[in-house]
Write an enzyme that holds these catalytic residues in place. Structure first.
Site, PDB file in Angstrom:
ATOM      1  N   SER A 156      43.002  42.565  40.954  1.00 58.54           N
ATOM      2  CA  SER A 156      44.206  43.343  41.285  1.00 58.54           C
ATOM      3  C   SER A 156      45.240  43.068  40.199  1.00 58.54           C
ATOM      4  CB  SER A 156      44.747  42.857  42.637  1.00 58.54           C
ATOM      5  OG  SER A 156      46.061  43.325  42.861  1.00 58.54           O
ATOM      6  N   TYR A 169      46.890  36.438  48.954  1.00 60.64           N
ATOM      7  CA  TYR A 169      46.295  37.511  48.144  1.00 60.64           C
ATOM      8  C   TYR A 169      46.457  37.208  46.646  1.00 60.64           C
ATOM      9  CZ  TYR A 169      45.117  42.405  46.978  1.00 60.64           C
ATOM     10  OH  TYR A 169      44.527  43.552  46.480  1.00 60.64           O
ATOM     11  N   LYS A 173      43.463  36.446  44.093  1.00 66.10           N
ATOM     12  CA  LYS A 173      43.226  37.367  42.971  1.00 66.10           C
ATOM     13  C   LYS A 173      43.375  36.653  41.624  1.00 66.10           C
ATOM     14  CE  LYS A 173      42.243  41.046  45.417  1.00 66.10           C
ATOM     15  NZ  LYS A 173      40.867  41.575  45.439  1.00 66.10           N
TER      16      LYS A 173
HETATM   17  P1  NAD Z   1      39.779  48.928  52.205  1.00 66.06           P
HETATM   18  O1  NAD Z   1      40.410  48.271  53.371  1.00 66.06           O
HETATM   19  O2  NAD Z   1      39.725  50.418  52.150  1.00 66.06           O
HETATM   20  O3  NAD Z   1      38.285  48.398  51.999  1.00 66.06           O
HETATM   21  C1  NAD Z   1      37.945  47.046  52.140  1.00 66.06           C
HETATM   22  C2  NAD Z   1      36.460  46.912  52.292  1.00 66.06           C
HETATM   23  O4  NAD Z   1      36.136  45.524  52.483  1.00 66.06           O
HETATM   24  C3  NAD Z   1      35.910  47.665  53.514  1.00 66.06           C
HETATM   25  O5  NAD Z   1      34.651  48.233  53.227  1.00 66.06           O
HETATM   26  C4  NAD Z   1      35.757  46.540  54.550  1.00 66.06           C
HETATM   27  O6  NAD Z   1      34.766  46.826  55.534  1.00 66.06           O
HETATM   28  C5  NAD Z   1      35.329  45.403  53.639  1.00 66.06           C
HETATM   29  N1  NAD Z   1      35.497  44.105  54.273  1.00 66.06           N
HETATM   30  C6  NAD Z   1      36.626  43.551  54.791  1.00 66.06           C
HETATM   31  N2  NAD Z   1      36.346  42.368  55.361  1.00 66.06           N
HETATM   32  C7  NAD Z   1      35.005  42.172  55.206  1.00 66.06           C
HETATM   33  C8  NAD Z   1      34.117  41.136  55.583  1.00 66.06           C
HETATM   34  N3  NAD Z   1      34.527  40.050  56.243  1.00 66.06           N
HETATM   35  N4  NAD Z   1      32.811  41.270  55.250  1.00 66.06           N
HETATM   36  C9  NAD Z   1      32.364  42.374  54.599  1.00 66.06           C
HETATM   37  N5  NAD Z   1      33.172  43.379  54.210  1.00 66.06           N
HETATM   38  C10 NAD Z   1      34.466  43.269  54.527  1.00 66.06           C
HETATM   39  O7  NAD Z   1      40.544  48.333  50.929  1.00 66.06           O
HETATM   40  P2  NAD Z   1      40.593  48.783  49.392  1.00 66.06           P
HETATM   41  O8  NAD Z   1      41.993  49.126  49.095  1.00 66.06           O
HETATM   42  O9  NAD Z   1      39.516  49.736  49.071  1.00 66.06           O
HETATM   43  O10 NAD Z   1      40.318  47.367  48.699  1.00 66.06           O
HETATM   44  C11 NAD Z   1      39.120  47.056  48.033  1.00 66.06           C
HETATM   45  C12 NAD Z   1      39.382  45.946  47.025  1.00 66.06           C
HETATM   46  O11 NAD Z   1      40.308  46.417  46.046  1.00 66.06           O
HETATM   47  C13 NAD Z   1      40.002  44.682  47.634  1.00 66.06           C
HETATM   48  O12 NAD Z   1      39.454  43.531  47.028  1.00 66.06           O
HETATM   49  C14 NAD Z   1      41.470  44.840  47.271  1.00 66.06           C
HETATM   50  O13 NAD Z   1      42.112  43.600  47.212  1.00 66.06           O
HETATM   51  C15 NAD Z   1      41.364  45.487  45.920  1.00 66.06           C
HETATM   52  N6  NAD Z   1      42.570  46.175  45.488  1.00 66.06           N
HETATM   53  C16 NAD Z   1      43.081  47.219  46.225  1.00 66.06           C
HETATM   54  C17 NAD Z   1      44.232  47.849  45.768  1.00 66.06           C
HETATM   55  C18 NAD Z   1      44.847  49.014  46.506  1.00 66.06           C
HETATM   56  O14 NAD Z   1      45.960  49.395  46.165  1.00 66.06           O
HETATM   57  N7  NAD Z   1      44.181  49.604  47.465  1.00 66.06           N
HETATM   58  C19 NAD Z   1      44.856  47.414  44.599  1.00 66.06           C
HETATM   59  C20 NAD Z   1      44.308  46.353  43.902  1.00 66.06           C
HETATM   60  C21 NAD Z   1      43.162  45.745  44.346  1.00 66.06           C
END
Ligand code: NAD
Length: 274
Positions: A156, A169, A173
């Site tokens: 991130s 977080y 990260k």
């Molecule tokens: P999201 O909530 O849409 O998806 C998260 C995924 O992780 C889902 O498929 C969920 O089922 C899975 N998950 C959660 N807990 C779990 C567990 N215990 N076991 C197995 N799977 C599990 O979120 P997202 O925004 O798509 O985030 C995905 C990644 O991207 C994360 O690591 C997040 O930190 C990172 N990220 C997101 C953003 C953003 O703005 N959305 C920005 C930077 C980084």
């Protein structure tokens, strides 16, 4: 088109044909977008994540039909090391190899440090950081044997800079960016690369869950939260997209990225250029 040109066109369209990819947390958001992009590029895919069985089965069937690749699913809980080891073992048994590992599963919780629930700290460290240690630990021997591997850790912008109220977080990260560098160094001579992608805000359920809470906390509208709180960090003032992250992942998984390792690549509209 002669046969050679046609073959070149097909391999350009499906640069990952014959590869097998596993994406943790790919039942939603960024992980699902990345899994789709890998499948479109010709890779077989192992999905993982939480969700309703029927919905996951539908996604799996649709992806297999749309892209003509094998798609399997593991329900391994990323807080459980033995389930993670089992997931990698099953992927290797079902597909015969594992070429691309995307560590993407992640959760968020926002609170001041002195009020941060201990169980949320533990869950975030475990899902957002330790799960990647466990997947890589299990996947590396097979990648070494094949002299090929692409590990892509979805960190991130918060792997590079901090924001208040996101202690767990930001710690997780930053941790995964460091872990990425260690794995890159340990695998550099073995045909394996390990990189982190550092997205800014991407509109997914993880971000949607923050909008109402922030609106209440600041006493402002949802639109104001999006533009004046979240995207205030992001100079291009728009969300990054799951398609942009999918395309970068496909590039990092391909042959052209063989010399790129140990990096943390921001996809954040300029956020970390500040
Ligand atoms: P999201 O909530 O849409 O998806 C998260 C995924 O992780 C889902 O498929 C969920 O089922 C899975 N998950 C959660 N807990 C779990 C567990 N215990 N076991 C197995 N799977 C599990 O979120 P997202 O925004 O798509 O985030 C995905 C990644 O991207 C994360 O690591 C997040 O930190 C990172 N990220 C997101 C953003 C953003 O703005 N959305 C920005 C930077 C980084």
């Amino acid at each position: 088109m002669n046969i050679r040109l046609k073959t070149q066109a097909i391999s350009a369209a499906r640069p990952l044909a014959g590869r097998v990819s596993l994406v943790t947390g790919s039942t939603s958001g960024i992980g699902l977008g990345i899994a789709r992009a890998l499948a479109e590029a010709g890779s077989a895919v192992v999905l993982n994540g939480l969700g309703h069985a029927a919905e996951i089965a539908r996604t799996r069937g649709q992806m297999a039909e749309d892209y003509g690749v094998a798609v399997t699913y593991s329900d391994a809980d990323m807080t459980r090391p033995e389930a993670i080891a089992g997931m990698i073992e099953t992927a290797l048994a079902e597909h015969g190899r594992l070429d691309v590992l995307v560590n993407n599963a992640g959760i968020q919780h926002i609170a001041p440090l002195d009020q941060f629930p201990v169980e949320k700290w533990d869950a975030i460290l475990s899902i957002n950081l330790s799960s990647a240690f466990h997947t890589m630990r299990s996947a590396l021997p097979a990648m070494r044997q094949n002299k090929f591997g692409r590990i892509i850790n979805i960190a991130s912008a918060h792997g590079l800079v901090a924001s208040p109220f996101k202690a767990a977080y930001v710690a997780a990260k930053h941790g995964i960016v460091g872990l990425t560098k260690v794995v890159a160094l340990e695998t550099a001579e073995q045909g394996i690369t390990c990189n982190a992608i550092c997205p800014g805000y991407v509109y997914t359920p993880l971000v949607e869950a923050q909008i109402d809470g922030q609106a209440k906390a600041h006493g402002i509208s949802r639109e104001q939260v999006i533009h004046d709180v979240l995207l205030a960090q992001q100079p291009n003032r728009r969300f990054a997209t799951v398609e942009e992250l999918g395309a970068l992942t496909v590039f990092l998984a391909g042959d052209a990225a063989a010399s790129i390792t140990g990096t943390a690549l921001p996809v954040d509209g300029g956020w970390t250029a500040h």
